[in-house]
Design a protein around this motif. Structure first.
Motif, short mmCIF file in Angstrom:
data_model
loop_
_atom_site.label_atom_id
_atom_site.label_comp_id
_atom_site.label_asym_id
_atom_site.label_seq_id
_atom_site.Cartn_x
_atom_site.Cartn_y
_atom_site.Cartn_z
N HIS A 71 0.87 -1.18 0.00
CA HIS A 71 0.00 0.00 0.00
C HIS A 71 0.91 1.23 0.00
CE1 HIS A 71 -3.49 -2.45 0.44
NE2 HIS A 71 -3.09 -2.96 1.59
N PHE A 72 0.31 2.40 -0.19
CA PHE A 72 1.14 3.59 -0.37
C PHE A 72 1.49 4.30 0.93
CE2 PHE A 72 -1.22 3.08 -4.43
CZ PHE A 72 -0.12 2.75 -5.20
N ASP A 73 1.45 3.55 2.06
CA ASP A 73 1.88 4.14 3.32
C ASP A 73 3.41 4.19 3.44
OD1 ASP A 73 1.90 1.39 3.38
OD2 ASP A 73 1.26 1.22 5.47
N VAL A 74 4.11 3.47 2.55
CA VAL A 74 5.57 3.58 2.46
C VAL A 74 5.89 4.50 1.30
CG1 VAL A 74 7.74 2.36 2.15
CG2 VAL A 74 5.88 1.26 3.40
N PRO A 75 6.50 5.65 1.55
CA PRO A 75 6.75 6.62 0.48
C PRO A 75 7.69 6.09 -0.60
CG PRO A 75 7.08 7.61 2.65
CD PRO A 75 6.97 6.14 2.87
N ALA A 76 7.52 6.62 -1.81
CA ALA A 76 8.38 6.24 -2.92
C ALA A 76 9.84 6.51 -2.60
CB ALA A 76 7.97 7.00 -4.19
#
Length: 202
Positions: A71-76
């Motif tokens: 999921h996008f809770d870990v930044p790019a």
């Protein structure tokens, strides 16, 4: 290839892991709960937290590519930093559909039909893609699903698009997790979308 899959116990991650193994790739399957990772020959489950870029870099070192099904809770920036530290050249990402256009200048997220409760998560995908577009060192690919990605049977086919939502002759935009996984591994093996986003649907 040796491929590290982040979020390998999830719905997309587990299908991607199985598809990679079926094609003979060596898979390092990383998840917070490795016991939930499919027990498949060629797959090495390991516990890991992708939010810690230092520990993640140690885990993925020696990989030819990383596929993120997180999921996008870990930044790019966290993932990109880990890849750079580890010397891994490629990142493929299970993306979001919200920023795909349904008409010129009109994104899916901007339509009245887009559920309000999905918007917070969807914005995370938009921010993630914007961060990738500023990256020039890592060879990245962002694979947006169609409007609906489902646990339906594998058909072994899909159509591709760029930044426009792909729909069928009924106006529907769907794919199974299994066929989405095929598209992801096809892109890994035969890259056609270097530093770009693309999308798939039936």
């Amino acid at each position: 290839m040796k491929v590290a899959v982040l979020g390998a116990s999830g719905r997309a991650g587990s299908e991607i892991t199985k598809e990679l193994a079926a094609r003979g790739h060596q898979v390092l399957a990383i998840a917070r709960k490795p016991e939930a990772i499919p027990a498949v020959e060629g797959v090495s489950p390991v516990a890991g937290d992708a939010s810690d870029d230092v520990k993640l870099a140690r885990l993925i070192e020696g990989s030819d590519a990383v596929i993120s099904a997180l999921h996008f809770d870990v930044p790019a920036e966290t993932l990109l930093g880990a890849l750079k530290t580890a010397g891994v050249p490629r990142l493929l990402v299970t993306g979001g559909a919200a920023s795909l256009e349904v008409a010129p200048g009109v994104r899916l997220i901007d339509t009245p039909e887009f559920p309000e409760e999905w918007k917070v998560f969807a914005q995370g995908g938009i921010v993630f893609l914007d961060a990738l577009r500023g990256e020039s060192q890592i060879d990245w690919t962002f694979l947006s699903p169609p409007a609906f990605i489902e646990e339906t049977p594998r058909l072994g086919r899909y159509r591709t698009g760029a930044d426009r939502l792909v729909v069928d002759d009924k106006g529907e935009s769907r794919i199974s997790f299994a066929d989405y996984a095929i598209a992801m591994v096809d892109e890994l093996e035969q890259p056609k979308h270097s530093r770009a986003r693309f999308t798939v649907a039936y």
